[in-house]
Write an enzyme that holds these catalytic residues in place. Structure first.
Site, PDB file in Angstrom:
ATOM      1  N   SER A 119       0.833  -1.198   0.000  1.00 19.24           N
ATOM      2  CA  SER A 119       0.000   0.000   0.000  1.00 19.24           C
ATOM      3  C   SER A 119       0.869   1.249   0.000  1.00 19.24           C
ATOM      4  CB  SER A 119      -0.963  -0.043   1.189  1.00 19.24           C
ATOM      5  OG  SER A 119      -1.882   1.003   1.122  1.00 19.24           O
ATOM      6  N   HIS A 155      -8.628   1.485  -0.045  1.00 21.46           N
ATOM      7  CA  HIS A 155      -8.636   0.459  -1.101  1.00 21.46           C
ATOM      8  C   HIS A 155     -10.056  -0.028  -1.404  1.00 21.46           C
ATOM      9  CE1 HIS A 155      -4.293   0.273  -1.254  1.00 21.46           C
ATOM     10  NE2 HIS A 155      -4.294   0.240   0.059  1.00 21.46           N
TER      11      HIS A 155
END
Length: 326
Positions: free
Chosen positions: A78, A188
């Site tokens: 990430s 996300h």
């Protein structure tokens, strides 16, 4: 956070001081606070501060290690993909820091506009988690798989009520345990679309260089070894053929972490360490190499243990001759 690095290593001190200059405010003042005050803790937990702090902490550690080793490959989880790209020389430290700061601001704004949350599901197969999300989602309240961390561990993300329904029904879909996460938004997921759009122009303006080693990408798990000058900057990630992961792909795509590690192992790179993910850290450290890691890892462990339940370690896996170093 990173105070031990600052006090112990001149290379880390220089990187941390540079961060304050680039940002135009004293990020290190918040990172170094040891008073234990609730005010300092809350400021550091804000995603627009947490994200640059994580990135700077990673890069301060890398500044210590980089002169002593050459990585075989890098990867980040990430937010950590920015650290990975900077460690590989694909983007500059300063550009990465500006992007991460903007990323945090955009994600905080998206989280305020569309409140959401995340939860970790343990024990269920990927397909079971996907079926659960489809079953509990509605046209106005959605939850999706966000991070495929490992077999039997998937993080889901979406509207608060949809995540609550998923937690309540998780056992029916094979999950042994469902744990809500203390996060600032539905990262996300489609709820971050405004943040993705807000980053597109900034990402398109960043200079991308060929990396010094392969970079494994979050969403696709693809291996990238060079910047293709013919590849246009894409609005989904803004970085052409390398592809940083600002908040997910155009559809709010999940991080394919497990698939990425499988591809690394298939490529002969062995086991890899994974570090922090937007303030929810999966901690652990690799072994010693070239005398680099002993003092450095000691500093990192102290940072992990002391900071307001904000478990911070490296955002980047640096893989050296088949072994995880950081």
């Amino acid at each position: 956070m990173a105070l031990d690095l600052f006090d112990t290593f001149p290379e880390a001190r220089a990187r941390l001081e540079q961060a304050d200059e680039v940002l135009g405010f004293e990020l290190t003042k918040l990172m170094f606070d040891v008073s234990g005050s609730n005010d300092a803790a809350e400021k550091l937990r804000a995603t627009e501060v947490t994200q640059p702090a994580l990135y700077v902490h990673s890069m301060a550690a890398w500044a210590v290690a980089a002169p002593k080793l050459t990585p075989s490959a890098v990867a980040g989880h990430s937010l950590g993909e920015y650290s990975a790209l900077a460690a590989a020389g694909a983007i500059s430290f300063a550009d990465g820091l500006r992007l991460v700061r903007l990323r945090g601001e955009q994600m905080a704004a998206a989280g305020s506009a569309q409140p959401g949350t995340m939860a970790a599901l343990l024990g269920a197969e990927d397909g079971q988690v996907e079926a659960l999300c489809a079953a509990v989602s509605t046209p106005i309240s959605v939850v999706v798989p966000a991070n495929y961390n490992s077999p039997g561990q998937v993080v889901i993300s979406g509207h608060e009520d949809a995540v609550a329904r998923a937690i309540a029904q998780a056992a029916e879909f094979g999950a042994r345990k469902a744990v809500g996460l203390a996060v600032g938004g539905a990262f996300h997921s489609p709820l971050m679309e405004a943040a993705r759009a807000g980053l597109a122009s900034a990402l398109a303006g960043v200079a991308i260089e060929s990396p010094i080693c392969p970079v494994y990408l979050n969403i696709t798990a693809d291996r990238r070894s060079r910047r293709d000058p013919r590849a246009p900057a894409r609005p989904t990630d803004g970085t052409g053929s390398l592809g940083a992961d600002p908040v997910g792909d155009a559809d709010g795509g999940p991080v394919a972490l497990c698939r990425s590690w499988k591809r690394k192992r298939a490529g002969g790179l062995g086991q890899a360490h994974i570090g922090a993910h937007d303030g929810n850290a999966h901690t652990g450290h690799g072994g010693r190499t070239n005398g680099v890691s002993s003092r450095l890892i000691g500093c990192l462990r102290r940072s992990v243990l002391r900071r307001y339940d904000l478990s911070i370690t490296l955002c980047t896996a640096v893989i050296y001759n088949g072994a995880s170093i950081l």
